[in-house]
Write an enzyme that holds these catalytic residues in place. Sequence first.
Site, PDB file in Angstrom:
ATOM      1  N   LYS A 186       0.832  -1.214   0.000  1.00  0.00           N
ATOM      2  CA  LYS A 186       0.000   0.000   0.000  1.00  0.00           C
ATOM      3  C   LYS A 186       0.863   1.259   0.000  1.00  0.00           C
ATOM      4  CE  LYS A 186      -2.115  -0.678   3.986  1.00  0.00           C
ATOM      5  NZ  LYS A 186      -1.720  -1.976   4.537  1.00  0.00           N
ATOM      6  N   ARG A 242      11.744  -2.479  10.849  1.00  0.00           N
ATOM      7  CA  ARG A 242      10.725  -1.997  11.789  1.00  0.00           C
ATOM      8  C   ARG A 242      10.521  -3.002  12.915  1.00  0.00           C
ATOM      9  NH1 ARG A 242       5.623  -0.020   8.262  1.00  0.00           N
ATOM     10  NH2 ARG A 242       4.554  -0.956  10.052  1.00  0.00           N
ATOM     11  N   ARG A 301      11.737  -6.889   4.988  1.00  0.00           N
ATOM     12  CA  ARG A 301      11.566  -5.461   4.658  1.00  0.00           C
ATOM     13  C   ARG A 301      12.584  -4.592   5.410  1.00  0.00           C
ATOM     14  NH1 ARG A 301       5.700  -2.593   4.966  1.00  0.00           N
ATOM     15  NH2 ARG A 301       5.762  -2.926   7.216  1.00  0.00           N
ATOM     16  N   ARG A 305      -9.122   1.193   9.285  1.00  0.00           N
ATOM     17  CA  ARG A 305      -8.803  -0.214   9.542  1.00  0.00           C
ATOM     18  C   ARG A 305      -9.930  -0.913  10.295  1.00  0.00           C
ATOM     19  NH1 ARG A 305      -2.908   0.773   9.396  1.00  0.00           N
ATOM     20  NH2 ARG A 305      -1.760  -1.182   9.520  1.00  0.00           N
ATOM     21  N   ARG A 346      -0.242  -8.909  13.863  1.00  0.00           N
ATOM     22  CA  ARG A 346      -0.817  -7.897  12.960  1.00  0.00           C
ATOM     23  C   ARG A 346      -1.734  -8.548  11.934  1.00  0.00           C
ATOM     24  NH1 ARG A 346       4.278  -5.078  10.762  1.00  0.00           N
ATOM     25  NH2 ARG A 346       2.872  -3.673   9.678  1.00  0.00           N
TER      26      ARG A 346
HETATM   27  P1  AMP Z   1       1.205   0.622   9.014  1.00  0.00           P
HETATM   28  O1  AMP Z   1       2.402   1.464   8.779  1.00  0.00           O
HETATM   29  O2  AMP Z   1       0.000   1.063   8.262  1.00  0.00           O
HETATM   30  O3  AMP Z   1       1.499  -0.857   8.862  1.00  0.00           O
HETATM   31  O4  AMP Z   1       0.807   0.820  10.569  1.00  0.00           O
HETATM   32  C1  AMP Z   1       1.715   0.480  11.606  1.00  0.00           C
HETATM   33  C2  AMP Z   1       0.993   0.457  12.935  1.00  0.00           C
HETATM   34  O5  AMP Z   1       0.423   1.744  13.201  1.00  0.00           O
HETATM   35  C3  AMP Z   1      -0.187  -0.507  13.025  1.00  0.00           C
HETATM   36  O6  AMP Z   1       0.217  -1.837  13.311  1.00  0.00           O
HETATM   37  C4  AMP Z   1      -0.985   0.129  14.167  1.00  0.00           C
HETATM   38  O7  AMP Z   1      -0.372  -0.121  15.409  1.00  0.00           O
HETATM   39  C5  AMP Z   1      -0.817   1.618  13.890  1.00  0.00           C
HETATM   40  N1  AMP Z   1      -1.884   2.119  12.981  1.00  0.00           N
HETATM   41  C6  AMP Z   1      -1.708   2.641  11.733  1.00  0.00           C
HETATM   42  N2  AMP Z   1      -2.888   2.981  11.182  1.00  0.00           N
HETATM   43  C7  AMP Z   1      -3.832   2.658  12.096  1.00  0.00           C
HETATM   44  C8  AMP Z   1      -5.249   2.727  12.109  1.00  0.00           C
HETATM   45  N3  AMP Z   1      -5.945   3.203  11.055  1.00  0.00           N
HETATM   46  N4  AMP Z   1      -5.895   2.286  13.222  1.00  0.00           N
HETATM   47  C9  AMP Z   1      -5.219   1.828  14.285  1.00  0.00           C
HETATM   48  N5  AMP Z   1      -3.888   1.693  14.330  1.00  0.00           N
HETATM   49  C10 AMP Z   1      -3.191   2.116  13.252  1.00  0.00           C
END
Ligand code: AMP
Length: 216
Positions: A13, A161, A128, A88, A172
Amino acid sequence: MNIVLVGPPGCGKGTQAKMLSEKLGIPHISTGDILRNAIAQNTALGKQVALYMEKGGLVPDDIVSAIVAERLSHDDASGGFILDGFPRTLEQAKSLESALLKKTHGKLDKVFYFDLADEAVIRRLSGRRSCKKCGRVFHITFSPPRRPDMCDNCGQPLYHRSDDEPDTIKQRLEIYKKQTVSLINYYKNQNVLATIPADRKIQDILEDVLSHTGNL
Ligand code: AMP
């Protein structure tokens, strides 16, 4: 265009959002990036969300929804946006609808669902490597940087990360299935969903996405 990208962690994404943002001239808004920045800068928000993120859990809906509503009110988002990693949950999807109505953004034009099998998610996330400075993403096997652990784009060190460790990846993925998959039907029923097979070359995926936006 008002665009949302949905899909499991590691489905690409972020990579697609960056390219789309350049191509369409609308901002890429990643809640994950906003939250990681807040943690890196040790802000009050960062302190509030660090534990959820380290464990691979979701940050509470009210916190992320408020961040997105505020971000959408900036001028650069008035002509459209690409939301990456938000919503989400159904709760977040509904908050987004009210935020859009309030700011006269109208409605979502397209929701792209990046479809990727679990094995591919695990394979991608465990290899990654990301650049903290410019956000560019590499994979140690599939798209390695020219110099080990250094960003090709800005020369800064790459990092793995902490939420890309095996136990956290599993967590996740489980949360994704429990909380996020329901959005796919929700948006299908609103006739805005396009499913994009995500185990393909980056450029092929981009062309597929662009063909749905009328910008190919
Ligand atoms: P991402 O970079 O999108 O994979 O997000 C990394 C982490 O940020 C996720 O595992 C959540 O802990 C938090 N996070 C990001 N976006 C959201 C969201 N829309 N709702 C809740 N937690 C989020």
